[in-house]
Design a protein around this motif. Sequence first.
Motif, mmCIF file in Angstrom:
data_model
loop_
_atom_site.group_PDB
_atom_site.id
_atom_site.type_symbol
_atom_site.label_atom_id
_atom_site.label_comp_id
_atom_site.label_asym_id
_atom_site.label_seq_id
_atom_site.Cartn_x
_atom_site.Cartn_y
_atom_site.Cartn_z
ATOM 1 N N GLU A 4 0.843 -1.188 0.000
ATOM 2 C CA GLU A 4 0.000 0.000 0.000
ATOM 3 C C GLU A 4 0.879 1.239 0.000
ATOM 4 O O GLU A 4 1.842 1.339 0.775
ATOM 5 C CB GLU A 4 -0.941 0.048 1.210
ATOM 6 N N PRO A 64 -0.658 4.741 3.442
ATOM 7 C CA PRO A 64 -1.720 4.071 4.184
ATOM 8 C C PRO A 64 -2.416 4.908 5.256
ATOM 9 O O PRO A 64 -3.397 4.449 5.829
ATOM 10 C CB PRO A 64 -0.987 2.900 4.848
ATOM 11 N N ALA A 85 -4.892 -1.596 5.189
ATOM 12 C CA ALA A 85 -3.781 -2.538 5.329
ATOM 13 C C ALA A 85 -4.067 -3.550 6.431
ATOM 14 O O ALA A 85 -3.810 -4.754 6.283
ATOM 15 C CB ALA A 85 -2.481 -1.779 5.624
ATOM 16 N N ALA A 97 3.128 -1.457 4.044
ATOM 17 C CA ALA A 97 2.495 -0.162 3.813
ATOM 18 C C ALA A 97 3.536 0.933 3.991
ATOM 19 O O ALA A 97 4.188 1.011 5.040
ATOM 20 C CB ALA A 97 1.333 0.040 4.782
ATOM 21 N N SER A 143 -3.492 2.164 -3.576
ATOM 22 C CA SER A 143 -3.469 3.427 -2.848
ATOM 23 C C SER A 143 -4.895 3.929 -2.695
ATOM 24 O O SER A 143 -5.619 4.051 -3.691
ATOM 25 C CB SER A 143 -2.614 4.458 -3.612
#
Length: 224
Positions: A55, A58, A64, A76, A120
């Motif tokens: 990610e 985050p 996440a 993340a 994202s």
Amino acid sequence: MPHEPTTPAEYWDKYKPFKGEGIQPAPQADRFDWTQYPGHGPGAEALGRPRRVLELGPAEGKEAAYLAQAGVDVTAVDFSAVQVERARSFWRDTPGLSFVHGEACDYLASGTTTYDAIYSVWGAVWFTDPEELFPSVSKRLAPGGVFAFSQAEPVAGSCGPRRMRGKWLEGRERELTVLRWQYAPEVWTDILKRHGFTEIDAHILTAPEPEDLGTLMVRARVPY
């Protein structure tokens, strides 16, 4: 006189401490939301069935954590030290989840691990030049890997990097601004095609109330 854009890290490091008073409790990680309207729109199924994901941006790490609780190996990356510290404190006991302090492009360029999905949620993709970010994303996706992101519906007539002002910081040291990239769905599609992505779906998901701001939803793959 307009303020010069700050680094995104400075923007979020300054912004987050003033979001409310006292210690913020951990958010609920009982769903995966792409939009700002809880329970609206698609969920984690947009990523397929990944085993390892990354990610970008985050924030507090809710999405996440949701994936990690479902058995996915999640990394993340966030450029805000404040956000990383908060996310680590919220989810320190969650197996398979790690938060890394770093800039998205630098992180992608510095390693060799590949991911089944990179995503994202109103995060780093919004605040990073896609001409720099997208090639790095494609190199770190496994064959057939998914790249997905969401952000605010673009304002009609605006295109490319636009200034976002930290109005909540008025009266403090100085007002902060940061650049965010916004394009119409067809432009995002063209950019992704140029960088080798396939199976591209970019569209605006309308808000539950039509007069409210919608969400740009984008999903693509790298070739197998």
